[in-house]
Design a protein around this motif. Structure first.
Motif, PDB file in Angstrom:
ATOM      1  N   ARG A   1       2.959  22.958  -1.851  1.00  0.00           N
ATOM      2  CA  ARG A   1       3.045  22.014  -0.740  1.00  0.00           C
ATOM      3  C   ARG A   1       1.867  21.040  -0.716  1.00  0.00           C
ATOM      4  O   ARG A   1       1.963  19.981  -0.130  1.00  0.00           O
ATOM      5  CB  ARG A   1       3.127  22.770   0.588  1.00  0.00           C
ATOM      6  N   TRP A   2       0.763  21.408  -1.366  1.00  0.00           N
ATOM      7  CA  TRP A   2      -0.378  20.500  -1.413  1.00  0.00           C
ATOM      8  C   TRP A   2      -0.391  19.694  -2.726  1.00  0.00           C
ATOM      9  O   TRP A   2      -1.299  18.952  -3.017  1.00  0.00           O
ATOM     10  CB  TRP A   2      -1.691  21.283  -1.257  1.00  0.00           C
ATOM     11  N   GLY A   3       0.633  19.883  -3.526  1.00  0.00           N
ATOM     12  CA  GLY A   3       0.703  19.161  -4.802  1.00  0.00           C
ATOM     13  C   GLY A   3       1.266  17.765  -4.620  1.00  0.00           C
ATOM     14  O   GLY A   3       1.552  17.344  -3.498  1.00  0.00           O
ATOM     15  N   PRO A   4       1.441  17.035  -5.718  1.00  0.00           N
ATOM     16  CA  PRO A   4       2.012  15.678  -5.620  1.00  0.00           C
ATOM     17  C   PRO A   4       3.501  15.743  -5.275  1.00  0.00           C
ATOM     18  O   PRO A   4       4.148  16.771  -5.501  1.00  0.00           O
ATOM     19  CB  PRO A   4       1.794  15.111  -7.022  1.00  0.00           C
ATOM     20  N   PRO A   5       4.060  14.659  -4.750  1.00  0.00           N
ATOM     21  CA  PRO A   5       5.498  14.632  -4.454  1.00  0.00           C
ATOM     22  C   PRO A   5       6.311  14.889  -5.726  1.00  0.00           C
ATOM     23  O   PRO A   5       5.966  14.391  -6.795  1.00  0.00           O
ATOM     24  CB  PRO A   5       5.740  13.203  -3.950  1.00  0.00           C
TER      25      PRO A   5
ATOM     26  N   GLU B   1       0.870  -1.183   0.000  1.00  0.00           N
ATOM     27  CA  GLU B   1       0.000   0.000   0.000  1.00  0.00           C
ATOM     28  C   GLU B   1       0.904   1.228   0.000  1.00  0.00           C
ATOM     29  O   GLU B   1       2.094   1.121   0.297  1.00  0.00           O
ATOM     30  CB  GLU B   1      -0.909   0.003   1.237  1.00  0.00           C
ATOM     31  N   PRO B   2       0.354   2.405  -0.344  1.00  0.00           N
ATOM     32  CA  PRO B   2       1.207   3.602  -0.395  1.00  0.00           C
ATOM     33  C   PRO B   2       1.839   3.906   0.963  1.00  0.00           C
ATOM     34  O   PRO B   2       1.197   3.732   2.002  1.00  0.00           O
ATOM     35  CB  PRO B   2       0.231   4.712  -0.798  1.00  0.00           C
ATOM     36  N   ILE B   3       3.095   4.347   0.953  1.00  0.00           N
ATOM     37  CA  ILE B   3       3.813   4.694   2.179  1.00  0.00           C
ATOM     38  C   ILE B   3       3.882   6.215   2.287  1.00  0.00           C
ATOM     39  O   ILE B   3       4.142   6.900   1.296  1.00  0.00           O
ATOM     40  CB  ILE B   3       5.248   4.104   2.152  1.00  0.00           C
ATOM     41  N   LEU B   4       3.649   6.725   3.491  1.00  0.00           N
ATOM     42  CA  LEU B   4       3.750   8.163   3.728  1.00  0.00           C
ATOM     43  C   LEU B   4       4.909   8.420   4.685  1.00  0.00           C
ATOM     44  O   LEU B   4       5.019   7.780   5.725  1.00  0.00           O
ATOM     45  CB  LEU B   4       2.447   8.696   4.335  1.00  0.00           C
ATOM     46  N   THR B   5       5.805   9.348   4.294  1.00  0.00           N
ATOM     47  CA  THR B   5       6.881   9.798   5.176  1.00  0.00           C
ATOM     48  C   THR B   5       6.917  11.326   5.052  1.00  0.00           C
ATOM     49  O   THR B   5       6.339  11.878   4.111  1.00  0.00           O
ATOM     50  CB  THR B   5       8.257   9.246   4.730  1.00  0.00           C
ATOM     51  N   PRO B   6       7.614  12.010   5.951  1.00  0.00           N
ATOM     52  CA  PRO B   6       7.689  13.472   5.797  1.00  0.00           C
ATOM     53  C   PRO B   6       8.289  13.885   4.450  1.00  0.00           C
ATOM     54  O   PRO B   6       8.008  14.964   3.947  1.00  0.00           O
ATOM     55  CB  PRO B   6       8.592  13.904   6.953  1.00  0.00           C
ATOM     56  N   TRP B   7       9.112  12.987   3.851  1.00  0.00           N
ATOM     57  CA  TRP B   7       9.827  13.349   2.618  1.00  0.00           C
ATOM     58  C   TRP B   7       8.958  13.243   1.371  1.00  0.00           C
ATOM     59  O   TRP B   7       9.358  13.659   0.302  1.00  0.00           O
ATOM     60  CB  TRP B   7      11.109  12.508   2.499  1.00  0.00           C
ATOM     61  N   ASN B   8       7.768  12.650   1.493  1.00  0.00           N
ATOM     62  CA  ASN B   8       6.845  12.716   0.350  1.00  0.00           C
ATOM     63  C   ASN B   8       5.508  13.354   0.732  1.00  0.00           C
ATOM     64  O   ASN B   8       4.601  13.403  -0.086  1.00  0.00           O
ATOM     65  CB  ASN B   8       6.620  11.336  -0.295  1.00  0.00           C
ATOM     66  N   THR B   9       5.402  13.833   1.983  1.00  0.00           N
ATOM     67  CA  THR B   9       4.151  14.498   2.363  1.00  0.00           C
ATOM     68  C   THR B   9       4.391  15.981   2.678  1.00  0.00           C
ATOM     69  O   THR B   9       3.718  16.841   2.137  1.00  0.00           O
ATOM     70  CB  THR B   9       3.497  13.814   3.577  1.00  0.00           C
TER      71      THR B   9
END
Ligand SMILES: Nc1nc2c(c(=O)[nH]1)N[C@H]1C(S)=C(S)[C@@H](COP(=O)(O)O)O[C@H]1N2
Ligand SMILES: [Mo]
Length: 376
Positions: free
Chosen positions: A253-257, A238-246
Motif C-alpha cells: 500500500r505504500w508502494g507506487p501505483p 503537476e501530478p494528480i492524486l486521487t484515491p485510485w492512485n494513492t
C-alpha cells in the motif's frame, strides 16, 4: 473528530473491492452459465469462452462496477477536456468524436484483483475484496480515437504531466467515506503512447455496462485505468492524486501505483470439470501478460513434476492474449489438477506462488485447475 479518524482508517483498510453489495447495478443479462455474480460485479466463466473466437463477445464480457451502470444519452452527452496542461478547455460531443479518424486495437481489460480467490484457496492467505477466480478479464476489439489525437486537438502543451479520466457513474462511497467519481491519473507518456478513447466494442457502440458512450482503454495496464463513462478529462501540469492512485491499487500500500499486469493462464473448462477417461482430450486455454506477447505456454498434468509445451495458435498481440491447445490422454479415472504456465516476451514466467499483498492484487501464480476424470 473520532469518527473522522475512524473513517479514514476504515477507508484505508477496506479497499474498494470490499464494497458492500450493490444490487441491480448491471444492465445486461447475467445468465448463470456464463457468469458468476459478485455483488456489483460479474465474472466470466471460462467454459463460456470455449468455442468463442479470439474476442470475448460483448454479452459474455466480465463487468466490474464500483457502483452501478449509468444510462447516458449520447445526444446530450459532452466530454469536457480541460486543465493547465492545455492551451484552453475544449468540449467534444459524440458526433465530433465519431467524425475524427478511427482506429481499432485488440486489448485485454483485466481487473487488478483477477485471481484474488487463489490467495485464499491456493496459498492459504485470504485477502479482502472481490473473490475473482480467473474470469475478471476479457479481450475485445476496441474502436475509437487515439487519446493522443483528442488531447492534441484540444491544444496539449509541453507542460502536461498527468491525464485524469473521470467517470460519470455515481460517487464511490466506501467505509463511510465519499471518494467522489471514479478517476485515476495516467502519466502523460502513457496517455500519448497507446491509449484509446474507445467508442466501439467488437464492432458495436459500447454497451452501457462497458462504458457507453466513451471510455478509456489503457492497454496492458490494470483495468481501473480504463475509465468507463468518461465525462471529463483533466490534463494537469503537476501530478494528480486521487484515491485510485494513492489508497487503492498499490502494492504494497505504500508502494507506487500499480500499472502493468502480470502473466496469467486459464483453461476453457468449468471449475471441477468432469472429463471422460480412456480417450485423447484436447484441452484449450488462453494466456496473457501486461509485459507483452506470450511466447511460450507449458502444461503440467502431474502437479508440476513435468511440463510439456502447449501449441499456440492464432494471433497474439502484445496487449491481447494467446490461445493454445494441448492434447491429454488421462491415465485413468480420478481427480487431477491441470496446470498451465505462460512465459512472456520479457522472459517472465508465471511462478508457482504469488507474492502476498494485503489487497490481493496481481495473482500471477500458476493456478491448479481441478478436474474429475470418470470412465464412461
Ligand atoms: N467510471 C468507472 N470506470 C471504471 C470502473 C468503474 O467502476 N467506474 N471500474 C474499473 C475497473 S476496476 C475495471 S477492472 C474495469 C472493468 O471494465 P468492464 O466492466 O468493461 O469489464 O473498468 C474500470 N473503469
Ligand atoms: Mo478492476
Amino acid at each position: 473528530m473520532w469518527f473522522d479518524r475512524r473513517d479514514d482508517r476504515m477507508a484505508y483498510e477496506n479497499p474498494m473491492d470490499d464494497a458492500p453489495p450493490v444490487s441491480g447495478g448491471i444492465v445486461k443479462p447475467l445468465p448463470p452459465e456464463w457468469f458468476v455474480a459478485h455483488d456489483s460485479n460479474a465474472e466470466t466463466r471460462w467454459e463460456a469462452l470455449a468455442g468463442t473466437g479470439y474476442h470475448v463477445p460483448n454479452d459474455r464480457f466480465f463487468v466490474r462496477n464500483h457502483t452501478t451502470t449509468p444510462l447516458i444519452d449520447a445526444a446530450s452527452w459532452r466530454l469536457r477536456v480541460h486543465g493547465r496542461g492545455l492551451r484552453a478547455p475544449r468540449t467534444f460531443d459524440y458526433a465530433e468524436l465519431r467524425a475524427m479518424p478511427q482506429v481499432t486495437i485488440d486489448a485485454a481489460v483485466e481487473c487488478a484483483g483477477n485471481g484474488r480467490a487463489f490467495y485464499a484457496a491456493q496459498q492459504g492467505t485470504p485477502t479482502p475484496g472481490t473473490p475473482w477466480r480467473l474470469g475478471g478479464i476479457g479481450v475485445a476489439r476496441w474502436g475509437g480515437v487515439p487519446l493522443a489525437a483528442v488531447l492534441r486537438s484540444a491544444g496539449l502543451t509541453s507542460g502536461a504531466v498527468d491525464v485524469l479520466g473521470v467517470g460519470l457513474d455515481a460517487d464511490y462511497i466506501c467505509g463511510g467515506v465519499n471518494h467522489g467519481r471514479v478517476r485515476r491519473p495516467l502519466p502523460i507518456a502513457k496517455a500519448l503512447s497507446d491509449v484509446l478513447l474507445a467508442l466501439d466494442m467488437n464492432g458495436e457502440p459500447l454497451p452501457p455496462d462497458h462504458g457507453f458512450p466513451a471510455r478509456l482503454i489503457v492497454p496492458s495496464w490494470i483495468g481501473v485505468a480504463s475509465i468507463k463513462w468518461l465525462g471529463e478529462i483533466e490534463v494537469s501540469d503537476e501530478p494528480i492524486l486521487t484515491p485510485w492512485n494513492t489508497v487503492f491499487y498499490r502494492m504494497p500500500r505504500w508502494g507506487p501505483p500499480l500499472t502493468t499486469q502480470v502473466p496469467k493462464s486459464a483453461f476453457e473448462l468449468p471449475w471441477d470439470a468432469v472429463l471422460p477417461a480412456g480417450r485423447e482430450l484436447e484441452l484449450r486455454g488462453r494466456s496473457w501478460s501486461g509485459n507483452g506477447r506470450v511466447v511460450r505456454v507449458e502444461i503440467s498434468v502431474d502437479g508440476g513434476a513435468s511440463w510439456e509445451r502447449a501449441t499456440l495458435h492464432g494471433p497474439r498481440p502484445a496487449a491481447g492474449w494467446a490461445r493454445w491447445r494441448f492434447t491429454w490422454r488421462p491415465p485413468g479415472p480420478g481427480g487431477y489438477a491441470l496446470l498451465a504456465r505462460a512465459t512472456d516476451e520479457s522472459g517472465t514466467t508465471q511462478p508457482l506462488r504469488a507474492p502476498f499483498n494485503a489487497d490481493g492484487y496481481l495473482f500471477g501464480a500458476v493456478v491448479a485447475h481441478p478436474v474429475r476424470v470418470i470412465s464412461t
